[in-house]
Design an enzyme around this catalytic site. Structure first.
Site, short mmCIF file in Angstrom:
data_model
loop_
_atom_site.label_atom_id
_atom_site.label_comp_id
_atom_site.label_asym_id
_atom_site.label_seq_id
_atom_site.Cartn_x
_atom_site.Cartn_y
_atom_site.Cartn_z
N LYS A 1 2.36 5.97 0.18
CA LYS A 1 2.65 6.74 -1.03
C LYS A 1 2.74 8.24 -0.75
O LYS A 1 3.48 8.95 -1.41
CB LYS A 1 1.60 6.46 -2.09
CG LYS A 1 1.75 5.09 -2.72
CD LYS A 1 1.05 5.01 -4.05
CE LYS A 1 1.46 3.76 -4.81
NZ LYS A 1 0.89 2.52 -4.25
N GLU B 1 1.47 9.66 -13.49
CA GLU B 1 0.61 8.66 -14.10
C GLU B 1 0.16 7.72 -12.99
O GLU B 1 0.79 7.62 -11.94
CB GLU B 1 1.37 7.88 -15.18
CG GLU B 1 2.19 6.72 -14.67
CD GLU B 1 3.43 7.15 -13.92
OE1 GLU B 1 3.97 8.23 -14.20
OE2 GLU B 1 3.86 6.39 -13.04
N SER C 1 1.59 -1.57 4.32
CA SER C 1 1.82 -0.40 3.46
C SER C 1 0.57 0.45 3.26
O SER C 1 0.67 1.64 2.96
CB SER C 1 2.36 -0.85 2.10
OG SER C 1 1.54 -1.87 1.55
C1 LIG Z 1 1.35 1.22 -4.46
C2 LIG Z 1 1.27 0.34 -3.28
C3 LIG Z 1 2.20 -0.70 -3.06
C4 LIG Z 1 3.29 -1.04 -4.00
O1 LIG Z 1 4.20 -0.04 -4.30
P1 LIG Z 1 5.70 -0.05 -3.76
O2 LIG Z 1 6.34 1.04 -4.52
O3 LIG Z 1 6.27 -1.40 -4.06
O4 LIG Z 1 5.65 0.19 -2.32
C5 LIG Z 1 2.07 -1.45 -1.90
N1 LIG Z 1 1.07 -1.23 -1.02
C6 LIG Z 1 0.18 -0.25 -1.19
C7 LIG Z 1 -0.87 -0.06 -0.17
C8 LIG Z 1 0.24 0.57 -2.32
O5 LIG Z 1 -0.66 1.54 -2.49
#
Ligand SMILES: *Cc1c(COP(=O)(O)O)cnc(C)c1O
Length: 391
Positions: A95, A117, A380
């Protein structure tokens, strides 16, 4: 040497992705968004802007993120699996890539305030972090219930200097926080609305896709360096779709590369699910036309997933297009499957991923079993936040 650089291909979009995308907003917001779209196009084409973005990604976020050959997992599955380690970024997920890009834009636009938000608080923390380094005041809107549920992240945001505003509208969760933030944005045109995923009206998907494309640009170079060829398949978890588009965007034109998205399946059945592409219908929701989870009358309904980051009834318009054109496949991964992968990866590789990312790992294990493929799975984020939950 791995080049850290967003993908210029992501600048070709005009805000529509086939029949999806666009900008469905109240007329009062149109001039603000138009100005933002023009400003972004202008800046993203400039070397100076990209240089600053890349400098911060390298020296503050810690990019490039590693592409790690997960040998134990590979042996277990029977395919060669590399993990793209977005969990190693500062603040612990992908993010921050997007937040840095948008804050840089906000600063150059002369915005006096950042607003965002957040539901679980992850986007709020990344936004507050980026606002802190640029010294721009920051307001984070959150539903009252989420403020209670996410006390630790609320404290982190406040420590970072952000003002957390609890809203008591509606169901007092994410959707209502969006409404509160939008209301504030309409009344304060000098504020900058920092959106956290590949959703919302144009130009947000275009901007977010561009900033997150560093993931795929690095992964492509890394796999070519290690293996001398492209992967057979790539995997990512899909909430709004930003980490997934970040990875996928560098492989869209390589027909030999299979693309797989893991949605938050909940219990695997409608309506107890966040698997928008698997169970949703084409709807206009929060400024864009895409798939959305709806009831029988076609009204958006709350989603359900163990993973807060996947728990959203909407989805990126580009993923909607990729689903229809079958360039990518999307599957619901259940809460139970994700928890199992979360535990497995911790034991096998010493990597405790975010429960969101564990959906991608679970899908990869299923699809790749004894296939002898070469694959990349996007991790992610990191899983500290998920350890305490009873699993
Ligand atoms: C917010 C988040 C997601 C999902 O958001 P995307 O916009 O689909 O990438 C996935 N993994 C983590 C660790 C997150 O914090």
């Amino acid at each position: 040497m791995i080049d850290v650089k967003p993908n210029p291909r992501m600048l070709q979009y005009d805000g529509t992705y086939g029949e999806y995308g666009g900008s469905y907003v109240p007329p009062v917001l149109e001039p603000q968004l138009k100005k933002l779209a023009e400003f972004f196009d202008d800046q993203a084409a400039k070397e100076e802007f990209n240089k600053e973005f890349i400098y911060i990604l390298k020296n503050y976020v810690g990019r490039p993120s590693a592409l790690y050959y997960a040998k134990n997992l590979s042996d277990y599955v029977g395919s060669k699996i590399y993990l793209k380690r977005e969990d190693l970024n500062h603040t612990g997920s992908h993010k921050i890539n997007n937040c840095i890009g948008q804050i840089l834009l906000a600063k150059k636009m002369g915005a006096t305030e950042i607003i965002a938000e957040t539901g679980a608080g992850q986007h709020g923390v990344a936004t507050a972090t980026a606002a802190a380094i640029f010294g721009i005041p920051c307001k984070i809107f959150m539903g009252e219930i989420d403020v209670e549920r996410q006390a630790l992240n609320v404290r982190r945001m406040r420590l970072l200097g952000a003002e957390v505003i609890a809203t008591n509208l509606g169901s007092r969760t994410l959707k209502d926080a969006v409404d509160a933030a939008l209301g504030y944005y309409i009344e304060n045109p000098n504020s900058f609305y920092l959106l956290g995923s590949h959703v919302g009206p144009h130009p947000y998907p275009k901007m977010v896709g561009y900033f997150q494309s560093v993931i795929g640009q690095e992964a492509r170079q890394q796999i070519l360096e290690f293996e001398g060829r492209l992967p057979d398949s790539i995997f990512a978890a899909v909430g709004g779709g930003s980490n997934a588009i970040g990875l996928f965007s560098s492989f869209l034109e390589d027909e030999s590369v299979e693309i797989h998205g893991a949605e938050g399946g909940g219990d695997g059945t409608y309506p107890n699910t966040a698997a928008t592409l698997s169970f949703g219908k084409t709807t206009i929701f929060q400024g864009t036309k895409s798939y959305c989870l709806v009831d029988e009358e076609g009204n958006p309904i709350p989603s359900k997933s163990i993973a807060a980051g996947l728990d959203y009834p909407g989805i990126s318009p580009q993923h909607a297009q990729m689903k229809d054109s079958q360039r990518a496949k999307y599957y619901p991964v259940t809460d139970a499957e994700a928890v199992e992968a979360f535990k497995l990866l911790s034991k096998l590789e010493g990597i405790t991923t975010a429960i969101e990312s564990a959906h991608a790992v679970a899908l990869a294990i299923k699809v790749l079993k004894d296939k002898n493929q070469l694959a990349i799975v996007n991790v992610s984020g990191r899983g500290d936040k998920d350890v305490e939950r009873e699993m």
